[in-house]
Design an enzyme around this catalytic site. Sequence first.
Site, PDB file in Angstrom:
ATOM      1  N   GLY A   1       0.836  -1.191   0.000  1.00 18.78           N
ATOM      2  CA  GLY A   1       0.000   0.000   0.000  1.00 18.78           C
ATOM      3  C   GLY A   1       0.878   1.250   0.000  1.00 18.78           C
ATOM      4  O   GLY A   1       2.082   1.189   0.269  1.00 18.78           O
ATOM      5  N   CYS A   2       0.252   2.388  -0.340  1.00 23.44           N
ATOM      6  CA  CYS A   2       1.033   3.631  -0.447  1.00 23.44           C
ATOM      7  C   CYS A   2       1.494   4.103   0.930  1.00 23.44           C
ATOM      8  O   CYS A   2       2.673   4.460   1.104  1.00 23.44           O
ATOM      9  CB  CYS A   2       0.223   4.696  -1.173  1.00 23.44           C
ATOM     10  N   TYR A   3       0.619   4.103   1.933  1.00 24.24           N
ATOM     11  CA  TYR A   3       1.059   4.515   3.279  1.00 24.24           C
ATOM     12  C   TYR A   3       2.160   3.588   3.811  1.00 24.24           C
ATOM     13  O   TYR A   3       3.170   4.065   4.335  1.00 24.24           O
ATOM     14  CB  TYR A   3      -0.119   4.520   4.261  1.00 24.24           C
TER      15      TYR A   3
END
Length: 367
Positions: free
Chosen positions: A171-173
């Site tokens: 995921g981006c986070y």
Amino acid sequence: MTIAQTARPLTQPREGNRIRVAILGATGYVGAELVRVLSRHPAVTIVALAARNRENLAIGDPYPHLASSELRIEAELPDTAGLDAVFIALPHGQAAGVVPQLIAAGTRVIDMGPDFRLGDPAAYPAWYAFDHPSPELLPGAVEDSPTTAVYGLPELHRDQLRSARLIASPGCYPTATLLALAPLARDGLIGELVVDAKSGVSGAGREAKLESLFGEINESVRAYGLGGHRHLPEMQQELRALGTDAGAVEGMLFVPHLMPMTRGLMATCHVRPTRPVSSDDLAALYRAAYLDEPFVEVAAEAPATKSVTGSNRARVFPSLDARSGRIVAIGVIDNLVKGAAGQAIQSFNLAVGLPETTGLEQLALYP
Ligand SMILES: NC(=O)c1ccc[n+]([C@@H]2O[C@H](COP(=O)([O-])OP(=O)(O)OC[C@H]3O[C@@H](n4cnc5c(N)ncnc54)[C@H](OP(=O)(O)O)[C@@H]3O)[C@@H](O)[C@H]2O)c1
């Protein structure tokens, strides 16, 4: 989303030894970014784009910057016999249904969603509200199996990625957070952890939602996911694997915020260290950790999200707050590139034996 049961000719013939890929979910933000970057990849030919409900749409219609592509959206993937790899950019729960068939057919899969990131099958009903149909494909499920998923963060799993057939792109986070924290985690320095993160609105995808409207997000900032965001278990899994203290992992607090910008993501990680540490120690630790990394730069000062826009680069910056004794480690990425499409291609390059940077070096900063 389905795969065609009967073979049909692919839209483009095989050219030499080029790797033939398809993109599932091509009409979304991540799918379109995959088209943008893979179109210029020197070893790849995109042979098919698929998405729900948009059959025969030219990809240049919703995305004019991709108008030079002649590809049209199809309702289903072509026969897998013609495909070397499939990139999947679908909402959570959708990839889990198609991946087993692709893997069984010997097609390499790079999934941008969360369906194959978590090693614990029980995490899926708890965090994503579905029972995982193929737990045997989850990371670590079967020792030394070539088909279990590898978490696609090359800076942490490069060796495993070299033989991966199923890549679960992070995921981006988690990408920004783990890159900001990995040197501290490996050195056993994380005693207590709070991650305060900010994302541009493209992180929420292209589907129309009230909270993504310009009038709602412009000139405004909002925290969300309070009480538990879905990216938390993924970050905890990887921090645990890096040897972080179990108490620090369990007690980790993560609060994301939506920012009035299109792209970009910043993770500001507040760490109470397990032992005293100096600014010079931190600088040396980060320099050593990222010396040979092609896409991670240790910044000389706190980096802005704009400094990585459009690129596959992550910039990290550790600092010591002498008054509180806390470390503040910052990571910035473009959520659609290092946080999604670019990182997936970096992992794919490793898996197919290409130089890791292939097709990614030319991506512009400040496009
Ligand atoms: N956005 C980011 O920054 C980011 C970063 C890392 C990972 N990811 C992950 O990447 C995946 C795609 O994200 P995104 O931001 O590109 O989302 P998006 O813009 O909403 O695009 C989703 C794509 O999936 C298709 N789709 C939607 N619902 C579907 C369904 N029920 N069955 C089949 N296809 C469906 C959409 O087709 P239609 O056009 O027909 O709706 C579209 O092509 C997600 O799993 C997300 O968590 C996103």
